[in-house]
Write an enzyme that holds these catalytic residues in place. Structure first.
Site, PDB file in Angstrom:
ATOM      1  N   LYS A  54       0.271  -1.565   0.482  1.00 29.61           N
ATOM      2  CA  LYS A  54      -0.131   0.192  -0.041  1.00 29.61           C
ATOM      3  C   LYS A  54       1.200   1.782   0.120  1.00 29.61           C
ATOM      4  O   LYS A  54       0.809   2.111  -0.795  1.00 29.61           O
ATOM      5  CB  LYS A  54      -0.915   0.152   0.912  1.00 29.61           C
ATOM      6  CG  LYS A  54      -2.124  -0.953   1.256  1.00 29.61           C
ATOM      7  CD  LYS A  54      -2.981  -1.252   2.179  1.00 29.61           C
ATOM      8  CE  LYS A  54      -3.733  -2.994   2.189  1.00 29.61           C
ATOM      9  NZ  LYS A  54      -4.441  -3.355   3.475  1.00 29.61           N
ATOM     10  N   GLN A  98      -4.386  -2.176   9.531  1.00 22.00           N
ATOM     11  CA  GLN A  98      -4.989  -3.327   8.951  1.00 22.00           C
ATOM     12  C   GLN A  98      -5.144  -3.613  10.264  1.00 22.00           C
ATOM     13  O   GLN A  98      -4.763  -4.398  10.736  1.00 22.00           O
ATOM     14  CB  GLN A  98      -2.947  -3.514   8.656  1.00 22.00           C
ATOM     15  CG  GLN A  98      -2.805  -4.679   7.902  1.00 22.00           C
ATOM     16  CD  GLN A  98      -3.165  -4.468   6.599  1.00 22.00           C
ATOM     17  OE1 GLN A  98      -3.277  -4.007   5.868  1.00 22.00           O
ATOM     18  NE2 GLN A  98      -3.256  -5.260   6.243  1.00 22.00           N
ATOM     19  N   ASP A 121     -10.740   2.838   4.316  1.00 26.41           N
ATOM     20  CA  ASP A 121     -10.853   0.998   4.084  1.00 26.41           C
ATOM     21  C   ASP A 121     -12.326   1.056   4.267  1.00 26.41           C
ATOM     22  O   ASP A 121     -12.938   0.186   2.964  1.00 26.41           O
ATOM     23  CB  ASP A 121     -10.951  -0.131   5.550  1.00 26.41           C
ATOM     24  CG  ASP A 121      -9.415  -0.219   5.026  1.00 26.41           C
ATOM     25  OD1 ASP A 121      -9.211  -1.131   4.171  1.00 26.41           O
ATOM     26  OD2 ASP A 121      -8.753  -1.112   6.240  1.00 26.41           O
TER      27      ASP A 121
END
Ligand code: NAP
Length: 293
Positions: A54, A98, A121
């Protein structure tokens, strides 16, 4: 039948090139350069790989990026205060924490602490509610990436039967909502199957579009798929393989070699949904800048 390979690598490169051009334009006009932060708790190998990918993707498109690494034994309260700090940092447009988090931390609590306007997200209840109501907002990155792939390859969806395998909050459930929405891609008749579903094969064999997110390596075999179907494989599994330099190879939830000849379209693993998830995250970060201005 030779299927069309739905290449996430190809589509994600196109998305990233488009974003890089937009960032160039923003820079020329003296606007706010998008900045994505990622929080990594602990040292799980797969999570580290995802987060590094990412950060690398941010660099490629010209975004600012920040990696916040925290020890696995950090307390929930300390993580929540880090989340609060990112919520209040005006330079950070969006950030992700994460998952999975260590067992002693409540993931839902952390997800809900993220400011909805920075929730790139798309896991916050506000983002999921907006998705359900078809309002502008952040779509969960993996399902959004799948929509982008379907669009790129012009896979017909209207009136089709889409079977989604799996009902997780991050993939299966939102995917089923998106394929049902009155839009393209969408307008499908959707069936969701899960671990309690009976007569699974009879249902999956009816799918014009089969989206598989169950987390079981090579679970979907040729006898479960209709001739001419479009199959999107979300699964990702590292299987030990000493013959590879990395020591492992990647498999999906679909037995690609035997399923592919039956399909009109199929996404591979690797090079399918994985790269699209990152591309969607970048798109959401760009959206965060415009939504928050
Ligand atoms: P998850 O949270 O483990 O959910 C799996 C779902 O599949 C559950 O709803 C489960 O049913 C269902 N299921 C399990 N076994 C089944 C079976 N035999 N038949 C029918 N349904 C079954 O997984 P996830 O987070 O959605 O992820 C799924 C896979 O996608 C994993 O391999 C993951 O690594 C991968 N993934 C990839 C990306 C990417 O970017 N490529 C992103 C996210 C996830 P119950 O609800 O009844 O338990």
């Amino acid at each position: 039948m030779e299927p069309t390979i739905v290449s996430g690598t190809e589509v994600s490169n196109k998305v990233k090139d488009d974003i890089a051009r937009e960032v160039e334009q923003i820079k020329t006009q003296g606007g706010k350069v998008p900045h994505l932060a990622a929080v990594l708790v602990g040292d799980d190998g797969a999570s580290r790989t995802y987060v590094n990918a990412k950060v690398k993707a941010c660099e490629r498109v010209g975004f600012g990026s920040t990696l916040v690494k925290l020890d696995a034994d950090i307390s929930e309260a300390e993580l929540l205060s880090e989340v609060e700090r990112l919520n209040n940092d005006p330079d950070i447009d969006g950030y992700i924490v994460q998952l999975p988090l260590p067992k002693h931390i409540d993931e839902q609590k952390v997800t809900e602490a993220i400011a909805p306007e920075k929730d790139v997200d798309g896991f916050h209840p506000v983002s999921l509610g907006k998705m359900l109501l078809h309002l502008p907002g952040f779509l969960p990155a993996t399902p959004a990436g799948i929509l982008e792939m379907i669009k790129h390859y012009n896979i017909p969806t209207e009136g089709k039967h889409c079977v989604v395998m799996g009902r997780s909050h991050i993939v299966g459930s939102p995917m089923s909502v998106l394929m049902m929405r009155n839009d393209y891609p969408g307008n499908c008749t959707v069936t969701v199957v899960h671990s309690r579903t009976q007569n699974l094969k009879e249902i999956t064999r009816q799918a014009d579009i089969l989206i598989v997110a169950i987390g079981k390596p090579e679970f979907v075999t040729a006898d479960m798929v209709k001739e001419g179907a479009a199959v999107i494989d979300v699964g990702i599994h590292r299987i030990d393989d000493p013959s590879k330099k990395s020591g492992f190879r990647l498999l999906g939830d679909v037995k690609f070699d035997e399923v592919a000849p039956k399909c009109a379209y199929i996404s591979p693993v690797p090079g399918g949904v994985g790269p699209m998830t990152i591309a969607s995250l970048l798109k959401n970060t760009l959206l965060a800048v415009s939504l928050n201005q």
